[in-house]
Design a protein around this motif. Structure first.
Motif, PDB file in Angstrom:
ATOM      1  N   GLY A 163      43.351  39.445  44.762  1.00 60.25           N
ATOM      2  CA  GLY A 163      43.176  40.366  45.873  1.00 60.25           C
ATOM      3  C   GLY A 163      44.388  41.259  46.058  1.00 60.25           C
ATOM      4  O   GLY A 163      44.874  41.441  47.179  1.00 60.25           O
ATOM      5  N   THR A 164      44.877  41.825  44.945  1.00 59.65           N
ATOM      6  CA  THR A 164      46.060  42.686  45.028  1.00 59.65           C
ATOM      7  C   THR A 164      45.806  43.888  45.931  1.00 59.65           C
ATOM      8  O   THR A 164      46.699  44.337  46.653  1.00 59.65           O
ATOM      9  CB  THR A 164      46.493  43.140  43.623  1.00 59.65           C
ATOM     10  OG1 THR A 164      46.726  41.981  42.807  1.00 59.65           O
ATOM     11  CG2 THR A 164      47.773  43.956  43.682  1.00 59.65           C
ATOM     12  N   LYS A 165      44.566  44.408  45.926  1.00 62.87           N
ATOM     13  CA  LYS A 165      44.247  45.535  46.810  1.00 62.87           C
ATOM     14  C   LYS A 165      44.407  45.132  48.276  1.00 62.87           C
ATOM     15  O   LYS A 165      44.936  45.889  49.093  1.00 62.87           O
ATOM     16  CB  LYS A 165      42.819  46.025  46.552  1.00 62.87           C
ATOM     17  CG  LYS A 165      42.625  46.714  45.213  1.00 62.87           C
ATOM     18  CD  LYS A 165      41.192  47.164  45.033  1.00 62.87           C
ATOM     19  CE  LYS A 165      40.988  47.816  43.676  1.00 62.87           C
ATOM     20  NZ  LYS A 165      39.564  48.201  43.470  1.00 62.87           N
ATOM     21  N   GLU A 166      43.951  43.923  48.607  1.00 67.67           N
ATOM     22  CA  GLU A 166      44.108  43.433  49.981  1.00 67.67           C
ATOM     23  C   GLU A 166      45.593  43.235  50.320  1.00 67.67           C
ATOM     24  O   GLU A 166      46.013  43.479  51.453  1.00 67.67           O
ATOM     25  CB  GLU A 166      43.347  42.122  50.175  1.00 67.67           C
ATOM     26  CG  GLU A 166      41.857  42.274  50.373  1.00 67.67           C
ATOM     27  CD  GLU A 166      41.113  42.668  49.108  1.00 67.67           C
ATOM     28  OE1 GLU A 166      40.034  43.263  49.218  1.00 67.67           O
ATOM     29  OE2 GLU A 166      41.631  42.389  48.006  1.00 67.67           O
ATOM     30  N   PHE A 167      46.345  42.794  49.323  1.00 64.62           N
ATOM     31  CA  PHE A 167      47.792  42.618  49.511  1.00 64.62           C
ATOM     32  C   PHE A 167      48.452  43.954  49.843  1.00 64.62           C
ATOM     33  O   PHE A 167      49.230  44.060  50.803  1.00 64.62           O
ATOM     34  CB  PHE A 167      48.394  42.033  48.236  1.00 64.62           C
ATOM     35  CG  PHE A 167      49.884  41.869  48.265  1.00 64.62           C
ATOM     36  CD1 PHE A 167      50.464  40.765  48.879  1.00 64.62           C
ATOM     37  CD2 PHE A 167      50.723  42.801  47.679  1.00 64.62           C
ATOM     38  CE1 PHE A 167      51.833  40.607  48.913  1.00 64.62           C
ATOM     39  CE2 PHE A 167      52.094  42.655  47.703  1.00 64.62           C
ATOM     40  CZ  PHE A 167      52.654  41.553  48.318  1.00 64.62           C
TER      41      PHE A 167
END
Length: 255
Positions: A87-91
């Protein structure tokens, strides 16, 4: 072993939090496949890989941040499957819905899974037959729950025409949007009943969640009704799948 792996996930989560809190520079870069990697991904990977090597030096490790060739993997019967930061986008968007994922694969099936959401301070873990949630010092066994109408959990980042068509044909339902592998955990603890995914994913995106969902009583299968298989293949990709507590025969009728 499960306790030690949970500890590793928590250590990795602490390293991720330091980047999230801007104690350490983000150092955002793009890989050759155009996906994003940050200092948090790398720091978490190093902690988990070192810990797993110390715990089980005989079991190889496949991590998103250290992919291995087909030649190196093709004879594996057992291996660790790791997504240091799912979930790098959420990070980057700073919504807290990202996780550390660790799974143990044996004969193509996940037999142990750990998912830790460091900002939410929630740990999910499972052996082959039991799943638990740890939150605010409480360690609780979790299991699926059937609800009518069902709650469908979908990805924040992957709403496409196939998913839209599926939602239109499934009948009355409610929807929750969620990031990362937490969607598997929503099913496992009874807060949702169906997680449909029509696009492809990498195996490290699903291994830990698969273990936890199945241990809690859910099914994880592709759109032909076959359980996802993690036997080493040349490609790291899974095709579309569905996680559910509803008999797959009922779900496949509307695909």
């Amino acid at each position: 072993m499960l306790k030690t792996v949970c500890h590793l996930a928590r250590e990795a989560g602490n390293a991720i939090t330091k980047v999230y809190d801007k104690e350490i520079p983000l150092n955002l870069q793009h890989k050759k496949n155009h996906s994003i990697v940050t200092a948090a991904d790398i720091a978490a990977h190093k902690i988990i890989a070192a810990g797993l090597r110390a715990l089980t030096p005989e079991i190889p490790i496949l991590s998103e941040e250290a992919p291995l060739s087909w030649e190196a993997r093709k004879t594996w019967k057992q291996y660790w499957l790791v997504d240091p930061l799912d979930g790098t986008k959420e990070f980057i968007q700073r919504n807290g819905e990202f996780t550390v994922n660790i799974a143990l694969i044996d004969q193509g099936q996940p037999i142990l899974g750990v998912i830790y959401a460091p900002i939410l301070s929630i740990m999910y873990c499972a052996t082959k037959k039991e799943a638990w949630k740890e939150y605010q010092g409480h360690h609780t066994k979790i299991h699926v729950q059937e609800l009518h109408p069902p709650i469908i959990v979908v990805s924040r980042s992957h709403i496409d025409s196939e998913l839209t068509r599926y939602l239109h044909t499934i009948g009355e339902h409610k929807i929750i949007a969620m990031g990362s592998s937490l969607k598997f955990c929503m099913i496992a603890e009874g807060k949702a009943q169906i997680y449909p995914r029509h696009g492809s994913t990498n195996i490290w995106d699903t291994g830990a969640g698969h273990a936890i969902a199945v241990a809690a009583g859910a099914a994880v299968h592709d759109w032909q009704g076959k359980e996802l298989d993690y036997t080493p293949k040349k490609s790291y990709l899974n095709q579309g799948f569905c996680v559910s507590v509803i008999p797959k025969e009922n779900l496949l009728k509307v695909v």
